[in-house]
Structure formats: structure tokens, C-alpha cells
Motif scaffolding. Structure first.
Motif, mmCIF file in Angstrom:
data_model
loop_
_atom_site.group_PDB
_atom_site.id
_atom_site.type_symbol
_atom_site.label_atom_id
_atom_site.label_comp_id
_atom_site.label_asym_id
_atom_site.label_seq_id
_atom_site.Cartn_x
_atom_site.Cartn_y
_atom_site.Cartn_z
ATOM 1 N N PHE A 9 4.218 11.676 -4.057
ATOM 2 C CA PHE A 9 3.850 10.565 -4.927
ATOM 3 C C PHE A 9 4.880 9.445 -4.725
ATOM 4 O O PHE A 9 5.958 9.657 -4.170
ATOM 5 C CB PHE A 9 3.836 11.022 -6.388
ATOM 6 C CG PHE A 9 2.569 11.732 -6.773
ATOM 7 C CD1 PHE A 9 1.429 11.011 -7.084
ATOM 8 C CD2 PHE A 9 2.511 13.118 -6.798
ATOM 9 C CE1 PHE A 9 0.245 11.657 -7.422
ATOM 10 C CE2 PHE A 9 1.334 13.771 -7.136
ATOM 11 C CZ PHE A 9 0.195 13.040 -7.452
ATOM 12 N N MET A 10 4.526 8.256 -5.237
ATOM 13 C CA MET A 10 5.362 7.074 -5.006
ATOM 14 C C MET A 10 6.780 7.237 -5.563
ATOM 15 O O MET A 10 7.764 6.860 -4.940
ATOM 16 C CB MET A 10 4.693 5.824 -5.605
ATOM 17 C CG MET A 10 3.313 5.516 -5.039
ATOM 18 S SD MET A 10 3.326 5.218 -3.256
ATOM 19 C CE MET A 10 2.677 6.761 -2.612
ATOM 20 N N SER A 11 6.873 7.837 -6.763
ATOM 21 C CA SER A 11 8.210 7.979 -7.366
ATOM 22 C C SER A 11 9.062 8.967 -6.567
ATOM 23 O O SER A 11 10.288 8.861 -6.542
ATOM 24 C CB SER A 11 8.098 8.418 -8.828
ATOM 25 O OG SER A 11 7.466 9.672 -8.907
ATOM 26 N N ASP A 12 8.415 9.938 -5.878
ATOM 27 C CA ASP A 12 9.179 10.890 -5.054
ATOM 28 C C ASP A 12 9.717 10.187 -3.803
ATOM 29 O O ASP A 12 10.841 10.445 -3.372
ATOM 30 C CB ASP A 12 8.283 12.063 -4.628
ATOM 31 C CG ASP A 12 7.741 12.813 -5.823
ATOM 32 O OD1 ASP A 12 8.453 12.896 -6.840
ATOM 33 O OD2 ASP A 12 6.591 13.288 -5.752
ATOM 34 N N ILE A 13 8.902 9.306 -3.239
ATOM 35 C CA ILE A 13 9.342 8.556 -2.045
ATOM 36 C C ILE A 13 10.589 7.750 -2.385
ATOM 37 O O ILE A 13 11.587 7.750 -1.663
ATOM 38 C CB ILE A 13 8.219 7.599 -1.567
ATOM 39 C CG1 ILE A 13 7.020 8.395 -1.072
ATOM 40 C CG2 ILE A 13 8.728 6.621 -0.515
ATOM 41 C CD1 ILE A 13 5.810 7.540 -0.690
ATOM 42 N N VAL A 14 10.530 7.080 -3.551
ATOM 43 C CA VAL A 14 11.647 6.212 -3.929
ATOM 44 C C VAL A 14 12.866 7.048 -4.334
ATOM 45 O O VAL A 14 14.008 6.693 -4.023
ATOM 46 C CB VAL A 14 11.194 5.247 -5.051
ATOM 47 C CG1 VAL A 14 12.364 4.554 -5.697
ATOM 48 C CG2 VAL A 14 10.245 4.214 -4.452
ATOM 49 N N PRO A 73 0.835 -1.215 0.000
ATOM 50 C CA PRO A 73 0.000 0.000 0.000
ATOM 51 C C PRO A 73 0.869 1.265 0.000
ATOM 52 O O PRO A 73 1.992 1.256 0.528
ATOM 53 C CB PRO A 73 -0.794 -0.134 1.310
ATOM 54 C CG PRO A 73 -0.798 -1.598 1.609
ATOM 55 C CD PRO A 73 0.518 -2.112 1.120
ATOM 56 N N ALA A 74 0.340 2.328 -0.581
ATOM 57 C CA ALA A 74 1.118 3.569 -0.745
ATOM 58 C C ALA A 74 1.697 4.062 0.588
ATOM 59 O O ALA A 74 2.830 4.555 0.631
ATOM 60 C CB ALA A 74 0.222 4.634 -1.364
ATOM 61 N N GLN A 75 0.922 3.900 1.673
ATOM 62 C CA GLN A 75 1.391 4.430 2.959
ATOM 63 C C GLN A 75 2.544 3.594 3.528
ATOM 64 O O GLN A 75 3.189 4.001 4.494
ATOM 65 C CB GLN A 75 0.232 4.493 3.978
ATOM 66 C CG GLN A 75 -1.024 5.175 3.461
ATOM 67 C CD GLN A 75 -0.761 6.550 2.846
ATOM 68 O OE1 GLN A 75 0.036 7.326 3.374
ATOM 69 N NE2 GLN A 75 -1.410 6.862 1.721
ATOM 70 N N THR A 78 16.073 -2.373 -11.767
ATOM 71 C CA THR A 78 15.001 -1.424 -12.085
ATOM 72 C C THR A 78 13.861 -1.650 -11.102
ATOM 73 O O THR A 78 13.451 -2.791 -10.862
ATOM 74 C CB THR A 78 14.475 -1.681 -13.518
ATOM 75 O OG1 THR A 78 15.551 -1.496 -14.422
ATOM 76 C CG2 THR A 78 13.344 -0.721 -13.869
ATOM 77 N N LEU A 79 13.352 -0.552 -10.531
ATOM 78 C CA LEU A 79 12.254 -0.660 -9.563
ATOM 79 C C LEU A 79 10.939 -0.370 -10.265
ATOM 80 O O LEU A 79 10.833 0.610 -11.004
ATOM 81 C CB LEU A 79 12.452 0.353 -8.440
ATOM 82 C CG LEU A 79 13.782 0.257 -7.699
ATOM 83 C CD1 LEU A 79 13.876 1.339 -6.640
ATOM 84 C CD2 LEU A 79 13.913 -1.115 -7.060
ATOM 85 N N VAL A 80 9.951 -1.201 -10.040
ATOM 86 C CA VAL A 80 8.632 -0.981 -10.639
ATOM 87 C C VAL A 80 7.643 -0.728 -9.502
ATOM 88 O O VAL A 80 7.402 -1.611 -8.666
ATOM 89 C CB VAL A 80 8.186 -2.199 -11.483
ATOM 90 C CG1 VAL A 80 6.842 -1.913 -12.137
ATOM 91 C CG2 VAL A 80 9.238 -2.526 -12.540
ATOM 92 N N LEU A 81 7.097 0.483 -9.473
ATOM 93 C CA LEU A 81 6.213 0.872 -8.371
ATOM 94 C C LEU A 81 4.773 0.548 -8.745
ATOM 95 O O LEU A 81 4.274 1.011 -9.776
ATOM 96 C CB LEU A 81 6.359 2.369 -8.087
ATOM 97 C CG LEU A 81 7.809 2.887 -8.032
ATOM 98 C CD1 LEU A 81 7.834 4.359 -7.675
ATOM 99 C CD2 LEU A 81 8.636 2.068 -7.056
#
Ligand SMILES: NC(=O)C1=CN([C@@H]2O[C@H](COP(=O)(O)OP(=O)(O)OC[C@H]3O[C@@H](n4cnc5c(N)ncnc54)[C@H](OP(=O)(O)O)[C@@H]3O)[C@@H](O)[C@H]2O)C=CC1
Ligand SMILES: O=C(CO)COP(=O)(O)O
Length: 309
Positions: free
Chosen positions: A98-103, A63-65, A83-86
Motif C-alpha cells: 500500500f502507499m503508506s508502506d512504500i513511503v 499514480p500509485a505505480q 507531513t506527507l499527504v498521500l
């Protein structure tokens, strides 16, 4: 499951020892995908190092959280060239990322792709036909990843509009919750169709304000996922909204992702000067400012300013 069936070596990391043991011995995930046989070639493990050793594509499906926590868990063991796939759809409630910012913050300088689109896990795992978008900021990397992840039953379309794909996936959760409220309250199929159509207008407006392109928001990861999750009780967001609409006790129900995203999305709309009355109504319902009756009424019959159908 899809890729293991196609012959790729697949390892699966999970933190719950009981579930991982069940997958290893029974080739089934009894908690999340009961009754769906999983290929025996999948190697499940609770050891992140073992799961990640030599991996070149790593799908992050929490989950996103929970993504920031998972990124921290994996950081040390992650091969430098993987390669990471979110796959999470949402916005982090605590930070608005957003998810890509977290990573990007937790695991900088990685090649990152986002996989999103109308795809219930159980449909995908059963091998039913599914089409999704795979985005990366670099178009060639997106093409390569889409080819890599496509199978006979799972078609990936490439996009270089990472933000548009992320925005669509996060916003549709809130709108699916709204559609659930409409159905749960017994407002009928006509109201549901109106909600989806007006919801799509909001998804487009807000998605564009956040940096997404219109064609992305009209594609699989925007409109496509909106249609799916606004019409099926298989969607946890829709089901949560429907329970809310029926006035049920929600204390035993897991919070749907849209619950976390609604207030942030409403705030982002306000900051961008975007009209997003459905998203705002969901946020006000969840914060207790509106009753279910008031919210259900407002979702479709709010006072008009200048809207044209
Ligand atoms: N399910 C679906 O049909 C689809 C889901 N998605 C997206 O995928 C994401 C995940 O969804 P879904 O799998 O359904 O969610 P669930 O809540 O059903 O499952 C979450 C999984 O993530 C694990 N998890 C949570 N936090 C961590 C952590 N910090 N470290 C390790 N594992 C963790 C859970 O483990 P545990 O059991 O131990 O708690 C569980 O296995 C969501 O963002 C959703 O929007 C996208 C398309 C379809
Ligand atoms: O995103 C999904 C299907 O594409 C799943 O939706 P829910 O998270 O609402 O279950």
C-alpha cells in the motif's frame, strides 16, 4: 489551487517542463486540467529542492505505480518535519505494498496522512463542493491535518484508520472498472446498481480482512468513492472498463489504476479466504482467462454458492 485561493503559499513540483511553464505563464494546466484557471500565486517548478524548501505539508499526487520513484526523487530535499499527504489510490503491482508502506520504506519516520474519497480533480480544482477522508495512524495528527486541508468547498473528515482508507481507495478502482464493463457491454442501469451493491459487499469484506474498520469502508473513502467512480465516465477506471466492455481497441488508452490492482486484490482475497467474485472476474478478464462476454456475464450471474442479497 484551493489552498492558493485561500491565501496559502503553494508550490507545485512537476517533471514536465512544458506543463510547468504553461502553468507559470498561463495559470492553467493544459494537459490535465484544461480550461480551469489556477491562482497566479501558485509557484510551479521542475526543481524538487525549490519546491520543497521550508515546506511543512507535502501532497504526493502521482499514480500509485509511480509513488516509489517519486519518493526517491524527493528524499534528499524533503524537510525533516514535513507531513506527507498521500493522494494515490492503489497497490504497487510489483510488491503488493500500500502507499503508506512504500513511503514508510523509502522515507522512514515521517508523519504520513492519506487523503481519499469521492473527489474528481477537476471538481476540486473548480471549487465545487467535495468531502473526503484524511487519515493518519495518530488520531490527533489526523484531526490537525483535516483542519489544515479543509477549505470552504473542500471538507476533510479525520480518521485514524489508515489501512481502511487505503484499502477502500485501492479496491474501488477495480470495482469501478467492473461497473464500466457492465455499462460498456450494454447490461443496463439495473445491472449497474446490482454491481455497485455487490461490489460494496466485496469492498467491505476484503477491506476488513486487510485491517480496515467497517465504518471506514462504509464512509467517504469506501462507499462514497465507490458510488462516484462506478457511476461516472469521468472516472478513468470506469471509462477503461466501459471501453473494454464495448470491445474497443485499448492500445491508445492509458492503463487505469484498477488494471494494476485487480490481480493483487484477487490474490489477497484468496489468501484471506474471502469471497470476491467481482474482483476475481476482473483479474481473469484482464489476464485474458475470460473473454469480455464471459466476464460481463460472470460479474453478475456467476453460479451462486450461498449469497443472500
Ligand atoms: N484525477 C482524479 O480525479 C483523482 C486522482 N486521484 C489519485 O491521484 C493519483 C494521481 O492521479 P492523477 O493526477 O489523476 O494521475 P494522472 O495520470 O492524470 O497524472 C499523473 C501526474 O503524476 C506525474 N508523475 C507520474 N510519475 C511521476 C514521477 N515519478 N515523478 C514526478 N511526477 C510524476 C505525471 O507527470 P507527467 O505528466 O510528467 O507524466 C502527472 O503530472 C492516482 O493514484 C489517483 O488514484 C485521486 C482522486 C481523484
Ligand atoms: O478516485 C477518483 C475520484 O474519487 C478518480 O477515479 P479514477 O482514478 O477512476 O479516475
Amino acid at each position: 489551487a484551493l489552498h492558493a485561493r485561500g491565501g496559502a503559499p503553494v508550490r507545485l513540483f512537476g517533471r514536465d517542463a512544458e506543463t510547468i511553464a504553461a502553468i507559470e505563464t498561463r495559470h492553467e494546466n493544459p494537459r490535465y486540467l484544461p480550461g480551469i484557471p489556477l491562482p497566479p500565486s501558485i509557484r510551479p517548478t521542475t526543481d524538487a529542492g525549490e519546491a520543497l524548501a521550508g515546506a511543512n505539508v507535502v501532497l504526493l499526487v502521482v499514480p500509485a505505480q509511480s509513488l516509489a520513484g517519486l519518493a526517491a526523487t524527493l528524499a534528499e530535499a524533503l524537510p525533516a518535519d514535513a507531513t506527507l499527504v498521500l493522494c494515490a489510490k492503489g497497490i504497487e503491482r510489483r510488491t503488493g505494498r500500500f502507499m503508506s508502506d512504500i513511503v514508510a520504506d523509502a522515507l522512514p519516520d515521517r508523519l504520513v496522512g492519506v487523503l481519499s474519497g469521492p473527489s474528481f480533480a477537476s471538481d476540486v480544482a473548480r471549487g465545487l463542493p467535495t468531502a473526503v477522508t484524511v487519515a493518519a495512524s495518530d488520531g490527533e495528527a489526523a484531526d490537525a491535518l483535516a483542519r489544515r486541508l479543509s477549505t470552504e468547498s473542500f471538507r476533510c473528515y479525520a480518521s485514524d484508520d489508515l489501512r481502511g482508507v487505503e484499502a477502500g481507495g485501492a479496491l474501488k478502482n477495480v470495482l469501478a472498472l467492473a461497473a464500466g464493463v457492465v455499462i460498456g457491454r450494454g447490461l443496463g442501469a439495473s445491472a449497474q446498481a446490482a454491481l455497485v451493491t455487490r461490489g460494496f459487499v466485496e469492498l467491505r469484506r476484503l477491506g476488513e480482512a486487510l485491517g480496515g474498520r467497517p465504518e471506514t469502508l462504509m464512509g467517504l473513502s469506501g462507499l462514497g468513492d465507490l458510488i462516484l467512480t462506478c457511476s461516472s465516465p469521468q472516472s478513468r477506471n470506469f471509462a477503461y472498463g466501459a471501453a473494454l466492455g464495448r470491445g474497443e481497441d485499448l492500445s491508445g488508452l492509458k492503463l487505469a489504476e484498477g488494471v494494476f490492482t485487480a490481480a493483487i486484490a484477487a490474490r489477497l482475497a484468496g489468501e484471506s479466504g474471502i469471497e470476491a467474485p467481482i474482483v476475481e472476474t476482473v483479474a481473469e478478464l484482464l489476464s485474458g482467462e475470460l473473454s469480455v462476454d464471459e466476464a460481463a456475464q460472470r460479474l453478475l450471474m456467476r453460479p451462486l454458492k450461498r449469497e443472500v442479497g
